[in-house]
Structure formats: structure tokens, C-alpha cells
Design a protein around this motif. Sequence first.
Motif, PDB file in Angstrom:
ATOM      1  N   SER A  24      50.272  -6.923  -3.643  1.00  0.00           N
ATOM      2  CA  SER A  24      51.490  -6.412  -4.577  1.00  0.00           C
ATOM      3  C   SER A  24      52.400  -7.553  -4.914  1.00  0.00           C
ATOM      4  O   SER A  24      52.781  -7.617  -5.922  1.00  0.00           O
ATOM      5  CB  SER A  24      52.115  -5.266  -3.945  1.00  0.00           C
ATOM      6  OG  SER A  24      53.169  -4.733  -4.643  1.00  0.00           O
ATOM      7  N   ASP A  25      52.817  -8.520  -3.738  1.00  0.00           N
ATOM      8  CA  ASP A  25      53.950  -9.474  -4.221  1.00  0.00           C
ATOM      9  C   ASP A  25      53.094 -10.665  -4.993  1.00  0.00           C
ATOM     10  O   ASP A  25      53.898 -10.940  -5.840  1.00  0.00           O
ATOM     11  CB  ASP A  25      54.016 -10.054  -2.485  1.00  0.00           C
ATOM     12  CG  ASP A  25      54.838  -9.191  -1.860  1.00  0.00           C
ATOM     13  OD1 ASP A  25      55.360  -8.088  -2.145  1.00  0.00           O
ATOM     14  OD2 ASP A  25      55.040  -9.676  -0.542  1.00  0.00           O
ATOM     15  N   ARG A  26      51.689 -10.883  -4.654  1.00  0.00           N
ATOM     16  CA  ARG A  26      51.236 -11.907  -5.631  1.00  0.00           C
ATOM     17  C   ARG A  26      51.197 -11.402  -6.986  1.00  0.00           C
ATOM     18  O   ARG A  26      51.657 -12.033  -8.017  1.00  0.00           O
ATOM     19  CB  ARG A  26      49.664 -12.000  -5.013  1.00  0.00           C
ATOM     20  CG  ARG A  26      48.885 -12.865  -5.963  1.00  0.00           C
ATOM     21  CD  ARG A  26      47.447 -13.075  -5.360  1.00  0.00           C
ATOM     22  NE  ARG A  26      46.827 -14.215  -5.881  1.00  0.00           N
ATOM     23  CZ  ARG A  26      45.978 -14.217  -6.982  1.00  0.00           C
ATOM     24  NH1 ARG A  26      46.058 -13.267  -7.697  1.00  0.00           N
ATOM     25  NH2 ARG A  26      45.607 -15.495  -7.521  1.00  0.00           N
ATOM     26  N   ASP A  27      50.850 -10.103  -7.354  1.00  0.00           N
ATOM     27  CA  ASP A  27      50.687  -9.598  -8.383  1.00  0.00           C
ATOM     28  C   ASP A  27      52.303  -9.610  -9.242  1.00  0.00           C
ATOM     29  O   ASP A  27      52.491  -9.863 -10.312  1.00  0.00           O
ATOM     30  CB  ASP A  27      50.314  -8.097  -8.564  1.00  0.00           C
ATOM     31  CG  ASP A  27      48.702  -8.069  -8.352  1.00  0.00           C
ATOM     32  OD1 ASP A  27      48.010  -9.006  -8.538  1.00  0.00           O
ATOM     33  OD2 ASP A  27      48.361  -6.859  -7.984  1.00  0.00           O
ATOM     34  N   ALA A  28      53.198  -9.493  -8.515  1.00  0.00           N
ATOM     35  CA  ALA A  28      54.550  -9.189  -8.794  1.00  0.00           C
ATOM     36  C   ALA A  28      54.979 -10.931  -9.158  1.00  0.00           C
ATOM     37  O   ALA A  28      55.846 -10.963 -10.434  1.00  0.00           O
ATOM     38  CB  ALA A  28      55.579  -8.599  -7.907  1.00  0.00           C
ATOM     39  N   VAL A  29      54.763 -11.727  -8.495  1.00  0.00           N
ATOM     40  CA  VAL A  29      54.954 -13.114  -8.853  1.00  0.00           C
ATOM     41  C   VAL A  29      54.256 -13.578 -10.203  1.00  0.00           C
ATOM     42  O   VAL A  29      54.754 -14.250 -11.156  1.00  0.00           O
ATOM     43  CB  VAL A  29      54.666 -14.074  -7.633  1.00  0.00           C
ATOM     44  CG1 VAL A  29      54.488 -15.655  -8.151  1.00  0.00           C
ATOM     45  CG2 VAL A  29      55.385 -13.702  -6.463  1.00  0.00           C
ATOM     46  N   ILE A  30      53.026 -13.232 -10.312  1.00  0.00           N
ATOM     47  CA  ILE A  30      52.231 -13.336 -11.232  1.00  0.00           C
ATOM     48  C   ILE A  30      52.826 -12.777 -12.752  1.00  0.00           C
ATOM     49  O   ILE A  30      53.068 -13.366 -13.723  1.00  0.00           O
ATOM     50  CB  ILE A  30      50.818 -13.224 -11.217  1.00  0.00           C
ATOM     51  CG1 ILE A  30      50.012 -13.991 -10.373  1.00  0.00           C
ATOM     52  CG2 ILE A  30      50.112 -13.143 -12.727  1.00  0.00           C
ATOM     53  CD1 ILE A  30      48.739 -13.579  -9.995  1.00  0.00           C
ATOM     54  N   GLU A  31      53.141 -11.645 -12.620  1.00  0.00           N
ATOM     55  CA  GLU A  31      53.844 -10.749 -13.851  1.00  0.00           C
ATOM     56  C   GLU A  31      55.118 -11.521 -13.968  1.00  0.00           C
ATOM     57  O   GLU A  31      55.224 -11.557 -15.445  1.00  0.00           O
ATOM     58  CB  GLU A  31      54.087  -9.448 -13.432  1.00  0.00           C
ATOM     59  CG  GLU A  31      54.442  -8.625 -14.525  1.00  0.00           C
ATOM     60  CD  GLU A  31      54.530  -7.010 -14.050  1.00  0.00           C
ATOM     61  OE1 GLU A  31      55.498  -6.227 -14.700  1.00  0.00           O
ATOM     62  OE2 GLU A  31      53.823  -6.649 -13.302  1.00  0.00           O
ATOM     63  N   ALA A  32      55.966 -11.826 -13.139  1.00  0.00           N
ATOM     64  CA  ALA A  32      57.233 -12.370 -13.409  1.00  0.00           C
ATOM     65  C   ALA A  32      57.023 -13.818 -14.184  1.00  0.00           C
ATOM     66  O   ALA A  32      57.783 -13.964 -15.105  1.00  0.00           O
ATOM     67  CB  ALA A  32      57.799 -12.543 -12.213  1.00  0.00           C
ATOM     68  N   ARG A  33      55.955 -14.666 -13.633  1.00  0.00           N
ATOM     69  CA  ARG A  33      55.872 -15.812 -14.239  1.00  0.00           C
ATOM     70  C   ARG A  33      55.555 -15.572 -15.892  1.00  0.00           C
ATOM     71  O   ARG A  33      55.713 -16.414 -16.560  1.00  0.00           O
ATOM     72  CB  ARG A  33      54.716 -16.471 -13.445  1.00  0.00           C
ATOM     73  CG  ARG A  33      54.131 -17.736 -14.084  1.00  0.00           C
ATOM     74  CD  ARG A  33      53.266 -18.509 -13.232  1.00  0.00           C
ATOM     75  NE  ARG A  33      52.080 -17.893 -12.949  1.00  0.00           N
ATOM     76  CZ  ARG A  33      51.511 -17.807 -11.905  1.00  0.00           C
ATOM     77  NH1 ARG A  33      51.748 -18.379 -10.713  1.00  0.00           N
ATOM     78  NH2 ARG A  33      50.234 -17.267 -11.906  1.00  0.00           N
ATOM     79  N   GLN A  34      54.212 -14.817 -16.028  1.00  0.00           N
ATOM     80  CA  GLN A  34      54.075 -14.440 -17.468  1.00  0.00           C
ATOM     81  C   GLN A  34      55.071 -13.853 -18.227  1.00  0.00           C
ATOM     82  O   GLN A  34      55.240 -14.664 -19.391  1.00  0.00           O
ATOM     83  CB  GLN A  34      52.858 -13.582 -17.171  1.00  0.00           C
ATOM     84  CG  GLN A  34      51.535 -13.953 -16.754  1.00  0.00           C
ATOM     85  CD  GLN A  34      50.538 -12.663 -16.521  1.00  0.00           C
ATOM     86  OE1 GLN A  34      51.006 -11.836 -16.489  1.00  0.00           O
ATOM     87  NE2 GLN A  34      49.237 -13.607 -16.308  1.00  0.00           N
ATOM     88  N   THR A  35      56.033 -13.116 -17.788  1.00  0.00           N
ATOM     89  CA  THR A  35      57.063 -12.698 -18.573  1.00  0.00           C
ATOM     90  C   THR A  35      57.982 -13.764 -18.751  1.00  0.00           C
ATOM     91  O   THR A  35      58.639 -13.999 -19.913  1.00  0.00           O
ATOM     92  CB  THR A  35      57.829 -11.514 -17.646  1.00  0.00           C
ATOM     93  OG1 THR A  35      57.130 -10.424 -17.489  1.00  0.00           O
ATOM     94  CG2 THR A  35      59.116 -11.321 -18.508  1.00  0.00           C
ATOM     95  N   SER A  36      58.265 -14.773 -17.898  1.00  0.00           N
ATOM     96  CA  SER A  36      59.149 -15.854 -18.045  1.00  0.00           C
ATOM     97  C   SER A  36      58.638 -16.833 -19.300  1.00  0.00           C
ATOM     98  O   SER A  36      59.320 -17.265 -20.101  1.00  0.00           O
ATOM     99  CB  SER A  36      59.374 -16.735 -16.848  1.00  0.00           C
ATOM    100  OG  SER A  36      60.056 -17.777 -16.947  1.00  0.00           O
TER     101      SER A  36
END
Length: 185
Positions: A24-36
Motif C-alpha cells: 500500500s505504501d509503495r502504491d501510494a508513493v507511485i501514485e504521488a509520483r505520477q500525480t506530481s
Amino acid sequence: MRLAAAATVLSLACVSVVLAAAHSDRDAVIEARQTSMKEMAEAAKTIAGMFDGKRAYDAAAFKAAAETIRARTGSALIAGFPSATLGAPSGAKPDIDPARAEFEALARHIETLAHALASDAEQAPPRITDDMRMGSGLAMGGGSLLGKRPGPAEADPASIPAEHLLHLILQDCSSCHSKFRQRVE
């Protein structure tokens, strides 16, 4: 026997919870990175649109877009790519880790350019002026059309026109993407 079995089940349950949290943490980091990344791309499109006349120039929008790019570069960009988030299902190649120094140098170079762009935008006039434009003597790579490229001592981003800074930022983005980004289907 029952106590040992219960302990084993409890241990497996704890491991499952830890693994699920890590995923879940990995997915959150990836999602935040993609949003950025999407926000930076949109900001770059906004500024490019103003310079190429496809969008009305607006000093406040220019300032906001330049600040969006600045805030997402350098250490913020580097922090968005921890080792555990590289590779599938992300578009970030695992190649980032063995080339971490090169990746971080690109992120910091983009930051240097983005700071200069944001500084220009902070003082943006009510209309695009000639000194904000690339001019006819500047090629995308930072040299003149005759091929002379500025050396490290000449490459003061504060002296580069805003339009050219944007092009240099986009060049760095392209360089980084070509080396460190993979298409995810």
C-alpha cells in the motif's frame, strides 16, 4: 499443539498485514509520483502555450506554473523514486538504482533551471517581453546556431531567457525519461 498452531497463524497474519502495508505504501508513493509528474507536465504546457501564442499570457498563471515545476524538482523529485517503487507496475525503470548519481544529477539540474524560471516568473511583467524570449541565436541545446556551446562558467541560468529555460527543462525531462522511464501497458 493448538497454541503453536495459533502462534503460526498469528505470525502469518502479521506478515500478511506488514506486506499489505508495504504494498500500500509503495502504491501510494507511485501514485504521488505520477500525480506530481502530471502536474509538472501541465505546468510546462501552460508556459509553453503562452510562449507559442496558443494560450493567452497571464503573469499570475506563468508564476504559478513555474512554481509548480520548481517545487517538484531536485530533492522532491529524488524523494519520489525510492528503490522499492522502481520497476513494474510503475513506469520507473529499475535502472535508476545503479545510475542513481546520474538520475540525481539530472533532478538537481532541472531544479537549478526551475529556480531560475520561477525567479523570472516572480518578476513577470504584464506581457511577454523580448528579454523573456529565446531569440534567434539560441539553439535548444544551449549553444548558438553556429555550434558553440556555453561552458560551465558561462551557463548561468539567471541570464537565460524564460522561454529558453523552459526548453532546457523539457530537454532534461526528455533525457531522464528516455533513460529511466519505461512504457507500462
